[in-house]
Design a protein around this motif. Sequence first.
Motif, PDB file in Angstrom:
ATOM      1  N   LEU A 189      -2.049  -6.163   3.547  1.00 12.23           N
ATOM      2  CA  LEU A 189      -2.061  -6.598   2.152  1.00 12.23           C
ATOM      3  C   LEU A 189      -3.491  -6.729   1.634  1.00 12.23           C
ATOM      4  O   LEU A 189      -3.813  -6.288   0.530  1.00 12.23           O
ATOM      5  CB  LEU A 189      -1.312  -7.917   1.992  1.00 12.23           C
ATOM      6  N   GLY A 190      -4.372  -7.309   2.440  1.00 11.58           N
ATOM      7  CA  GLY A 190      -5.772  -7.453   2.033  1.00 11.58           C
ATOM      8  C   GLY A 190      -6.460  -6.114   1.856  1.00 11.58           C
ATOM      9  O   GLY A 190      -7.246  -5.927   0.917  1.00 11.58           O
ATOM     10  N   THR A 191      -6.159  -5.173   2.750  1.00 11.75           N
ATOM     11  CA  THR A 191      -6.752  -3.835   2.647  1.00 11.75           C
ATOM     12  C   THR A 191      -6.279  -3.133   1.384  1.00 11.75           C
ATOM     13  O   THR A 191      -7.080  -2.537   0.644  1.00 11.75           O
ATOM     14  CB  THR A 191      -6.390  -2.998   3.882  1.00 11.75           C
ATOM     15  N   LEU A 192      -4.976  -3.209   1.112  1.00 12.23           N
ATOM     16  CA  LEU A 192      -4.445  -2.559  -0.087  1.00 12.23           C
ATOM     17  C   LEU A 192      -5.003  -3.178  -1.364  1.00 12.23           C
ATOM     18  O   LEU A 192      -5.289  -2.483  -2.336  1.00 12.23           O
ATOM     19  CB  LEU A 192      -2.915  -2.624  -0.090  1.00 12.23           C
ATOM     20  N   ARG A 193      -5.169  -4.498  -1.352  1.00 10.83           N
ATOM     21  CA  ARG A 193      -5.742  -5.149  -2.529  1.00 10.83           C
ATOM     22  C   ARG A 193      -7.176  -4.700  -2.768  1.00 10.83           C
ATOM     23  O   ARG A 193      -7.596  -4.484  -3.910  1.00 10.83           O
ATOM     24  CB  ARG A 193      -5.685  -6.661  -2.356  1.00 10.83           C
ATOM     25  N   ALA A 194      -7.946  -4.568  -1.691  1.00  8.89           N
ATOM     26  CA  ALA A 194      -9.342  -4.138  -1.832  1.00  8.89           C
ATOM     27  C   ALA A 194      -9.428  -2.701  -2.331  1.00  8.89           C
ATOM     28  O   ALA A 194     -10.295  -2.350  -3.135  1.00  8.89           O
ATOM     29  CB  ALA A 194     -10.062  -4.276  -0.490  1.00  8.89           C
ATOM     30  N   VAL A 195      -8.512  -1.865  -1.867  1.00  4.43           N
ATOM     31  CA  VAL A 195      -8.517  -0.447  -2.207  1.00  4.43           C
ATOM     32  C   VAL A 195      -7.949  -0.194  -3.606  1.00  4.43           C
ATOM     33  O   VAL A 195      -8.314   0.781  -4.272  1.00  4.43           O
ATOM     34  CB  VAL A 195      -7.699   0.333  -1.146  1.00  4.43           C
ATOM     35  N   ASN A 202       6.581   1.784   8.151  1.00  2.00           N
ATOM     36  CA  ASN A 202       6.292   2.392   6.856  1.00  2.00           C
ATOM     37  C   ASN A 202       7.153   1.830   5.738  1.00  2.00           C
ATOM     38  O   ASN A 202       6.776   1.914   4.565  1.00  2.00           O
ATOM     39  CB  ASN A 202       6.463   3.910   6.952  1.00  2.00           C
ATOM     40  N   PHE A 203       8.291   1.245   6.076  1.00  2.00           N
ATOM     41  CA  PHE A 203       9.115   0.586   5.057  1.00  2.00           C
ATOM     42  C   PHE A 203       8.356  -0.594   4.457  1.00  2.00           C
ATOM     43  O   PHE A 203       8.294  -0.755   3.226  1.00  2.00           O
ATOM     44  CB  PHE A 203      10.432   0.116   5.678  1.00  2.00           C
ATOM     45  N   ALA A 204       7.757  -1.399   5.307  1.00  2.00           N
ATOM     46  CA  ALA A 204       6.971  -2.541   4.818  1.00  2.00           C
ATOM     47  C   ALA A 204       5.742  -2.068   4.050  1.00  2.00           C
ATOM     48  O   ALA A 204       5.371  -2.652   3.022  1.00  2.00           O
ATOM     49  CB  ALA A 204       6.557  -3.432   5.982  1.00  2.00           C
ATOM     50  N   LEU A 205       5.104  -1.013   4.526  1.00  2.00           N
ATOM     51  CA  LEU A 205       3.940  -0.449   3.835  1.00  2.00           C
ATOM     52  C   LEU A 205       4.330   0.038   2.450  1.00  2.00           C
ATOM     53  O   LEU A 205       3.648  -0.268   1.450  1.00  2.00           O
ATOM     54  CB  LEU A 205       3.364   0.698   4.669  1.00  2.00           C
ATOM     55  N   LEU A 206       5.426   0.774   2.364  1.00  2.00           N
ATOM     56  CA  LEU A 206       5.877   1.268   1.075  1.00  2.00           C
ATOM     57  C   LEU A 206       6.241   0.116   0.139  1.00  2.00           C
ATOM     58  O   LEU A 206       5.967   0.165  -1.070  1.00  2.00           O
ATOM     59  CB  LEU A 206       7.081   2.193   1.267  1.00  2.00           C
ATOM     60  N   GLY A 207       6.827  -0.931   0.702  1.00  2.00           N
ATOM     61  CA  GLY A 207       7.157  -2.096  -0.106  1.00  2.00           C
ATOM     62  C   GLY A 207       5.940  -2.745  -0.733  1.00  2.00           C
ATOM     63  O   GLY A 207       5.966  -3.162  -1.904  1.00  2.00           O
ATOM     64  N   GLN A 208       4.850  -2.829   0.012  1.00  2.00           N
ATOM     65  CA  GLN A 208       3.620  -3.410  -0.527  1.00  2.00           C
ATOM     66  C   GLN A 208       3.022  -2.518  -1.616  1.00  2.00           C
ATOM     67  O   GLN A 208       2.497  -3.008  -2.620  1.00  2.00           O
ATOM     68  CB  GLN A 208       2.604  -3.630   0.593  1.00  2.00           C
ATOM     69  N   LEU A 209       3.094  -1.204  -1.430  1.00  2.00           N
ATOM     70  CA  LEU A 209       2.588  -0.287  -2.450  1.00  2.00           C
ATOM     71  C   LEU A 209       3.371  -0.435  -3.751  1.00  2.00           C
ATOM     72  O   LEU A 209       2.788  -0.468  -4.840  1.00  2.00           O
ATOM     73  CB  LEU A 209       2.679   1.159  -1.949  1.00  2.00           C
ATOM     74  N   LYS A 210       4.689  -0.527  -3.640  1.00  2.00           N
ATOM     75  CA  LYS A 210       5.510  -0.691  -4.841  1.00  2.00           C
ATOM     76  C   LYS A 210       5.217  -2.021  -5.521  1.00  2.00           C
ATOM     77  O   LYS A 210       5.154  -2.106  -6.749  1.00  2.00           O
ATOM     78  CB  LYS A 210       7.002  -0.600  -4.471  1.00  2.00           C
ATOM     79  N   HIS A 246      13.010  -7.461  -1.512  1.00  2.00           N
ATOM     80  CA  HIS A 246      12.540  -8.579  -0.687  1.00  2.00           C
ATOM     81  C   HIS A 246      12.604  -8.268   0.803  1.00  2.00           C
ATOM     82  O   HIS A 246      11.994  -8.970   1.611  1.00  2.00           O
ATOM     83  CB  HIS A 246      13.361  -9.839  -0.990  1.00  2.00           C
ATOM     84  N   TRP A 247      13.335  -7.228   1.190  1.00  2.00           N
ATOM     85  CA  TRP A 247      13.401  -6.876   2.607  1.00  2.00           C
ATOM     86  C   TRP A 247      12.021  -6.510   3.168  1.00  2.00           C
ATOM     87  O   TRP A 247      11.795  -6.621   4.368  1.00  2.00           O
ATOM     88  CB  TRP A 247      14.337  -5.683   2.814  1.00  2.00           C
ATOM     89  N   ALA A 248      11.115  -6.052   2.327  1.00  2.00           N
ATOM     90  CA  ALA A 248       9.805  -5.587   2.808  1.00  2.00           C
ATOM     91  C   ALA A 248       8.774  -6.711   2.884  1.00  2.00           C
ATOM     92  O   ALA A 248       7.608  -6.475   3.201  1.00  2.00           O
ATOM     93  CB  ALA A 248       9.274  -4.484   1.892  1.00  2.00           C
TER      94      ALA A 248
END
Length: 282
Positions: free
Chosen positions: A183-189, A224-232, A274-276
Amino acid sequence: MAYKFYAMDFAFYNSMGIYSFEARCEMLKEIGYDATHLSVWHGERWRDVEKLKNVKEKYGLDVAGVYVVLDLSLGEDHPRNTGILKMLEIMEGCSTVELAIQSVGHHIRPSDPKGDDIAVKWLEKALKIAERRNINILLYTHLSFWVERHEDAVRLCKRLNHPNLGIVFCGYHWYAVDGTNLLGTLRAVSPYLKQVNISGSRRDPHGFGGVATIEPLDSGELDNFALLGQLKKMGYNGMIGYQGWSEGGDAYSKLSRSLKAFRDMERRLEAHPHWADLRLTP
């Protein structure tokens, strides 16, 4: 919203060779991908991009990007590096270049800011062409390369502050290099994020770089499900790609499996976002 989904042409590499450009496009169209992709590698192969200008008309596919590798330890005037600049001048049918910076000097280690001035000098030259030709240059993080971590890419983007410079979030290389603080990496990027690619993966000393495997999206330990959830959740709406580097075997089968797995992840996230939401394990 369904993401536009592409396959990097890495998925067509195996120990026996590589599928032809035409076969790659035909397969992707038949399977149901939205876009193709081309790896030019070193700039000496810059003429390969001439194939891209007819892809939309001939195959009904978009072109997600062209992947190149910059190695300034060879010297700024080496054909591999000057070829990338030539490619920027002649590109048609694609407006995205994914730039992996392998090295900026023989004694400068991955992620070392001492190399920033060298990289910035070259990027300023490339960005002048990119701005004139409306091309985005996206920094591509890569295990063991100088731009190895997404933090390195963010540092360069902040310094240059150029609208044509952005970042590819590389799921595999994030996982292989670190694999923590997603989450921190995605926020920074996020201010610079213009493209994403993902892979199935698991920690394995026999994997790429002696660190982790690269697998289809329906296998591996990387979630990757959790990763995709954070991107969305963060509102990302650009393209997402399947990396598939040199997995070998029947490319068509693995590409089909990965597209099916991706669309199923989208379906589940749409119905149950919310599953992600993962919590750190105790």
